[in-house]
Motif scaffolding. Sequence first.
Motif, PDB file in Angstrom:
ATOM      1  N   ASN A  98      -1.793  11.424   7.709  1.00 23.82           N
ATOM      2  CA  ASN A  98      -2.754  12.458   8.087  1.00 23.82           C
ATOM      3  C   ASN A  98      -3.954  12.650   7.165  1.00 23.82           C
ATOM      4  OD1 ASN A  98      -1.215  13.263  10.387  1.00 23.82           O
ATOM      5  ND2 ASN A  98       0.181  14.321   9.010  1.00 23.82           N
ATOM      6  N   THR A  99      -3.844  12.328   5.899  1.00 25.31           N
ATOM      7  CA  THR A  99      -4.938  12.682   4.992  1.00 25.31           C
ATOM      8  C   THR A  99      -5.479  11.549   4.132  1.00 25.31           C
ATOM      9  OG1 THR A  99      -3.446  13.398   3.213  1.00 25.31           O
ATOM     10  CG2 THR A  99      -4.103  15.062   4.832  1.00 25.31           C
ATOM     11  N   ILE A 100      -4.705  10.513   3.933  1.00 26.16           N
ATOM     12  CA  ILE A 100      -5.115   9.457   3.006  1.00 26.16           C
ATOM     13  C   ILE A 100      -6.218   8.590   3.611  1.00 26.16           C
ATOM     14  CG2 ILE A 100      -4.328   7.340   1.852  1.00 26.16           C
ATOM     15  CD1 ILE A 100      -3.332   9.907   0.488  1.00 26.16           C
ATOM     16  N   GLU A 101      -7.210   8.310   2.774  1.00 27.23           N
ATOM     17  CA  GLU A 101      -8.278   7.360   3.108  1.00 27.23           C
ATOM     18  C   GLU A 101      -8.225   6.225   2.090  1.00 27.23           C
ATOM     19  OE1 GLU A 101     -11.983   9.476   3.270  1.00 27.23           O
ATOM     20  OE2 GLU A 101     -11.186  10.974   4.656  1.00 27.23           O
ATOM     21  N   TRP A 102      -8.932   5.142   2.384  1.00 28.98           N
ATOM     22  CA  TRP A 102      -8.894   3.982   1.497  1.00 28.98           C
ATOM     23  C   TRP A 102      -9.251   4.351   0.053  1.00 28.98           C
ATOM     24  CZ3 TRP A 102      -6.574  -0.249   0.706  1.00 28.98           C
ATOM     25  CH2 TRP A 102      -7.042  -1.139  -0.260  1.00 28.98           C
ATOM     26  N   SER A 103     -10.202   5.225  -0.126  1.00 31.45           N
ATOM     27  CA  SER A 103     -10.615   5.613  -1.482  1.00 31.45           C
ATOM     28  C   SER A 103      -9.508   6.347  -2.244  1.00 31.45           C
ATOM     29  CB  SER A 103     -11.875   6.476  -1.427  1.00 31.45           C
ATOM     30  OG  SER A 103     -11.631   7.652  -0.679  1.00 31.45           O
ATOM     31  N   ASP A 104      -8.470   6.812  -1.550  1.00 30.29           N
ATOM     32  CA  ASP A 104      -7.344   7.498  -2.186  1.00 30.29           C
ATOM     33  C   ASP A 104      -6.276   6.538  -2.706  1.00 30.29           C
ATOM     34  OD1 ASP A 104      -8.363  10.083  -1.483  1.00 30.29           O
ATOM     35  OD2 ASP A 104      -7.526   9.820   0.541  1.00 30.29           O
ATOM     36  N   LEU A 108      -4.167  -0.353   4.349  1.00 26.73           N
ATOM     37  CA  LEU A 108      -3.963   1.061   4.648  1.00 26.73           C
ATOM     38  C   LEU A 108      -3.669   1.250   6.131  1.00 26.73           C
ATOM     39  CD1 LEU A 108      -3.816   3.990   3.798  1.00 26.73           C
ATOM     40  CD2 LEU A 108      -6.317   4.116   4.044  1.00 26.73           C
ATOM     41  N   TRP A 109      -4.306   0.489   6.986  1.00 26.71           N
ATOM     42  CA  TRP A 109      -4.052   0.591   8.417  1.00 26.71           C
ATOM     43  C   TRP A 109      -2.567   0.343   8.706  1.00 26.71           C
ATOM     44  CZ3 TRP A 109      -2.131  -2.285  12.431  1.00 26.71           C
ATOM     45  CH2 TRP A 109      -2.383  -1.796  13.706  1.00 26.71           C
ATOM     46  N   THR A 121       0.828  -1.207   0.000  1.00 24.26           N
ATOM     47  CA  THR A 121       0.000   0.000   0.000  1.00 24.26           C
ATOM     48  C   THR A 121       0.861   1.254   0.000  1.00 24.26           C
ATOM     49  OG1 THR A 121      -1.767  -1.215   1.109  1.00 24.26           O
ATOM     50  CG2 THR A 121      -1.892   1.188   1.190  1.00 24.26           C
ATOM     51  N   LYS A 139      -0.380   3.202   7.353  1.00 22.47           N
ATOM     52  CA  LYS A 139      -0.432   4.370   8.242  1.00 22.47           C
ATOM     53  C   LYS A 139       0.390   4.129   9.507  1.00 22.47           C
ATOM     54  CE  LYS A 139      -4.843   6.505   7.000  1.00 22.47           C
ATOM     55  NZ  LYS A 139      -4.441   7.928   7.017  1.00 22.47           N
TER      56      LYS A 139
END
Length: 157
Positions: free
Chosen positions: A109-115, A132-133, A55, A136
């Motif tokens: 700080n800003t990334i979400e799964w949809s990114d 993603l977890w 990821t 991060k």
Amino acid sequence: MADVESFQLDHTKVLAPYVRLIGAETGPKGDVITNFDVRLVQPNEQEIPTAGLHTIEHLMASLIRDRIDGMIDFSPFGCRTGFHMIMWGEHSSEEIAKVIKASLEAIVNTIEWSDVPGTTIESCGNYRDHSLWTAKEWSALILERGISSDPFIRKVI
């Protein structure tokens, strides 16, 4: 067999996380390509779990290009301690370290799964192996330690 610079590096002497210029090569038409060792965790002491590393790789492919021109490739080491970063032109380790730091900060700080790009069966060769977890979590640990522009002396940027 040809000597590979990375295999000549004494992995017991480096202090990760760091960015190290492996070398610069000039092509037959004068174009310069630089290769960096972007070491995120200490060799032979830690390794980033595969799903998180995968990821991070996908995210960095875009995040780095948003922050600097000329990236050719950002490929993970098989040992899962970092990445090769191949760039057009000449760049300093400090310049690249700043880009890596800013990109990891975005992951935290800003990334979400949809990114996260390339997470479908059509766009990834192992689309089920992402986290993603974990990306991060490890990005935060790396930032907490600080990224050095020198592999042997801690020069945190």
